[in-house]
Each structure stands twice: as structure tokens, then as C-alpha cells.
Design an enzyme around this catalytic site. Structure first.
Site, PDB file in Angstrom:
ATOM      1  N   ARG A   1       0.799  -1.230   0.000  1.00 49.06           N
ATOM      2  CA  ARG A   1       0.000   0.000   0.000  1.00 49.06           C
ATOM      3  C   ARG A   1       0.836   1.287   0.000  1.00 49.06           C
ATOM      4  NH1 ARG A   1      -3.141   1.614   3.215  1.00 49.06           N
ATOM      5  NH2 ARG A   1      -4.725   2.319   1.764  1.00 49.06           N
TER       6      ARG A   1
ATOM      7  N   CYS B   1      14.702  -4.756  -3.659  1.00 48.93           N
ATOM      8  CA  CYS B   1      15.590  -3.946  -4.492  1.00 48.93           C
ATOM      9  C   CYS B   1      14.810  -2.945  -5.332  1.00 48.93           C
ATOM     10  CB  CYS B   1      16.427  -4.850  -5.381  1.00 48.93           C
ATOM     11  SG  CYS B   1      17.306  -6.065  -4.415  1.00 48.93           S
TER      12      CYS B   1
END
Ligand SMILES: *Cc1c(COP(=O)(O)O)cnc(C)c1O
Length: 420
Positions: free
Chosen positions: A315, A345
């Protein structure tokens, strides 16, 4: 219900019911989702109470959190389900929600899905287009049965929420335009295997004001009157979900105030009301618990690097969502300013920037609040990270309601072809 109502700190230590979060963490290992059964029950009963004067069925929007333990908790209280896929129908049934309390929404229901829902005998299809109507008619006829339908009406109102979760504007993909509704109902009434029974609307999610609901429901009331004048027997109005929750400091209208709006706009039509709350039932009934892996001194900032990432809770990166973040143990610590980030990453793997959290060190537990809805259900294995387990607490008991998979289980889903 605030983010901390069911997850309070007692003597600087975070609890859920009678259990310290740190005690669960010892057994389950982080990251994990933790749900309060009491919080789920309280918000469901809040809705029941608010709508007790109206003939109402609460159909919990399964997509917000589809864990079987969550669905079974709600099923026991009498909840129905609003589903958007075959998978969600199966989950609802498996948790004990009867087919005659299931409404089926979604813009692209496939033939297989429609066939399955019809064979169970669900309460209502919320139809989002004419091609869908034709497909339902065809499948129902082939099964010698009748599909009870409502059209999802796009009332063209602005829900005043994040654009990715606004669904009731003319430009959105959802529903049929209100201006074309009467024609669509006329067509539906003439098709075999179709029983017109209702009208449906859902304008968006995380609404913090009642005004857009009032506007939409007023338009729906006018439409129902017009449809009745056209000779349709409209006995059900599905008013959708969308009531927001407090993530930060939003002041959310009470469920009673919301029920009063529904009654004021639609009460005189004497229809059965269906409500489809998702976030407002589950959002503040769950948290995500993580551990600090490292505290990293950047040139300009201090980072709290967690073992939970955007694959666990998307979210913040997807909707710029704000979640409160607390140290699980605040004892003898002062507040410091951190960027709270995950291990994935991507720069978007950031839960919060420049956030005040009690000073934390490697190994300390961190709670990300308001994660009961659209948390675990939106998680993924990205970066070959394991899905976080889910825990439910009731009183002094807790149970793992979804276990952490093994790496073998994840890797063995892939198949190396024999010809490689
Ligand atoms: C997502 C959705 C809901 C639930 O929305 P919340 O904001 O979680 O209450 C209800 N109905 C439909 C059709 C939905 O798509």
C-alpha cells in the site's frame, strides 16, 4: 476504531488482547500479520447495530482479507460475502458462508466462473456490462436456471479518494453509465435465464466523507423509481462498500451516520439493502510485525531496514498510503527520525519517510499499523521472499492461521522442461 484501539501499549509493551506481540514473535518469527478477532467482531457488530432498523444483509468484501479464519469469524456472525472471482467464491463457501448470502461483483467474470456461481445458486450477480449480461443469460439458459441480477450503476460521482481506488466516475471501467441504465434493464428483462431484482453501486474505497455516498444514493433512488415505473420489480439495493478508516488522523463518519444516509436516501423504497464493507471491517483489526535488520546511517538520513518489504505490504508504494509505525517496545527509548524501509531492491520499498519512531536497534520489533485490509491479500513472492504468515488472536489464545511456506514449496512450483 483507531489504529491502536486493539493493539495498545501497556507499560511500554504492545499487546493484542492478553498477549504481548513479542511473545507471538518469539514463536512465529517476523515478519507476520497479526489479526484481532475481537476487533473484527466489534466492527461487524457495529455495522449490524447501525443497520438494525433496515432490512440489511452485510456481504463482507472478501478481497480485503480472504483468510479462512477471518471469513469463518464473519460467517459465524451471519455475514454474507461480496466476491470478485471463482477463488473468492470457493474461499467464502469453504469458510461456511452459504451461497444464498453471496453477491458476485467484478468487471470480467468468465464463463467458467459464471457457470460455477450459477450451479451454487448465489444471491445475486452484480452485472457490469451488456456482454456480461448476455453471457450470464446464455449460461443460465443452458443450465435451465435463472440468474438473479442487479446492474452495477456508475453514478458519475467523485469519491474524493485516491485515484487508483475511485470507481464511480464516468471515466472508470466499472458498471454501466446511469444514463444507459433504463435501456439495459429493458434488455435484461427480455433475456431468458435472467431475473432482474436489484440495483448495485460502489463508488470507491477509503471514503472519509459521506457526501459522495449521499449523492450517489440519491441518483440510485431516482433510478429505482424510474425502473419501477418501467415495470421492473426492484427489491434489492446493493450500496457497495467504501467507508474509510483512520490510518493517520482522518476523522471517519460513524457507521451509524453512514446507515442514516442510506436510510435517508433509500429507506422510502422498501428494498432489501446489501452493504459490502471490506476495509472498514478489517483495516484496523490487523498489523504487520517486522524486525529491524539493520540501522543504517545514510548521509542525510537514518534508515530502519526491516525484514518486511513491499512484497508483504504494497500500500505505501502503490497508493502512497500512510501507516502508523511503532516500536513494539518503547521502554526507556526516545523518539528518533527514520526512513522506514524494506529489503526489496526498489526505491519504492519504503514504508515511511522522516518518521518519528522510538529509537530502535537491530533485532527490535516494529509494528506497522492498520494492515488488516489490503495487506496480506496483496502480498507476493517478489524477490523470492516468503509470504508472511498470519496469526489470529482471541483473548489469551493465538493461532497461526496461515503458515510460512518452505523454500522448497516456492521453488518447486517452477518446472524445468525435460527438453532443456
Ligand atoms: C473493493 C470493493 C468493496 C469493498 O470496498 P472497501 O473500500 O474495502 O469497503 C465492495 N464492493 C465492491 C464491488 C468492491 O470492488
Amino acid at each position: 476504531m483507531t489504529p491502536v484501539s486493539y493493539f495498545p501499549h501497556k507499560n511500554d509493551e504492545m499487546y493484542v488482547d492478553d498477549i504481548a506481540i513479542s511473545d507471538i514473535a518469539k514463536q512465529v518469527k517476523t515478519p507476520f500479520y497479526c489479526y484481532s478477532s475481537a476487533a473484527i467482531e466489534a466492527s461487524f457488530q457495529d455495522y449490524q447495530q447501525a443497520f438494525s432498523a433496515q432490512d440489511t444483509l452485510i456481504c463482507y468484501a472478501v478481497k480485503a482479507n480472504s483468510n479462512q479464519a477471518v471469513l469463518a469469524t464473519l460467517a459465524k456472525l451471519g455475514s454474507g460475502a461480496d466476491v470478485v472471482s471463482m477463488g473468492e467464491i470457493r474461499r467464502a463457501i469453504a469458510a461456511g458462508i452459504p451461497p444464498n448470502k453471496i453477491v458476485y461483483s467484478g468487471v470480467a467474470k468468465t464463463q467458467d466462473e459464471i457457470h460455477y456461481a450459477l450451479s451454487l445458486g448465489i444471491l445475486q450477480f452484480n452485472v457490469e456490462s451488456e456482454p456480461e449480461l448476455e453471457l450470464i443469460s446464455k449460461v443460465a439458459s443452458s443450465l435451465n436456471t435463472t440468474a438473479a441480477i442487479a446492474f452495477r450503476i456508475n453514478p458519475d460521482v467523485c469519491a474524493q479518494t485516491h485515484e487508483k481506488i475511485s470507481t464511480g466516475k464516468a471515466e472508470n471501467k466499472f458498471g454501466i453509465p446511469i444514463s444507459k441504465a433504463q435501456l439495459a434493464y429493458k434488455k435484461a428483462a427480455a433475456l431468458p435465464g435472467i431475473k432482474v431484482q436489484g440495483v448495485d453501486v460502489h463508488i470507491g474505497s477509503q471514503l472519509t466523507s459521506l457526501a459522495p455516498f449521499a449523492e450517489a444514493y440519491q441518483r440510485i433512488a431516482e433510478l429505482v423509481t424510474a425502473l419501477r415505473a418501467d415495470g421492473h420489480d426492484i427489491s434489492v439495493i446493493d450500496v457497495g462498500g467504501g467507508l474509510g478508516i483512520t490510518y493517520r488522523d482522518e476523522v471517519i463518519p460513524s457507521k451509524q451516520a453512514y446507515a442514516d444516509i442510506v436510510n435517508a436516501q433509500l429507506g422510502q423504497l422498501n428494498c432489501k439493502i446489501i452493504i459490502e464493507p471490506g476495509r472498514s471491517l478489517l483495516g484496523n483489526a490487523g498489523i504487520l510485525v517486522a524486525s529491524v535488520v539493520f540501522v543504517k546511517e545514510g548521509e542525510e538520513r537514518q534508515f530502519l531496514l526491516l525484514d518486511a518489504g513491499m512484497n508483504d505490504l504494497i500500500r505505501p508504494s502503490m497508493y502512497d498510503a500512510y501507516h502508523q509505525i511503532f516500536a513494539v517496545n518503547k521502554a526507556k527509548k526516545s523518539l528518533k527520525t527514520y526512513d522506514v524501509v524494506g529489503p526489496v531492491c526498489e526505491t519504492g520499498d519504503t514504508f515511511a519517510k522522516a518518521r518519528q519512531v522510538h529509537e530502535s536497534n537491530a533485532g527490535d520489533l516494529i509494528a506497522i499499523m492498520s494492515c488488516g485490509a489490503y495487506g496480506a491479500v496483496m502480498s507476493s513472492n517478489y524477490n523470492t521472499r516468503m509470504l508472511a504468515p498470519e496469526v489470529m488472536v482471541k483473548g489469551s489464545k493465538f493461532a497461526i492461521v496461515k503458515k510460512r511456506p518452505s523454500y522448497e514449496e516456492i521453488i518447486n512450483q517452477d518446472i524445468i522442461p525435460s527438453w532443456l
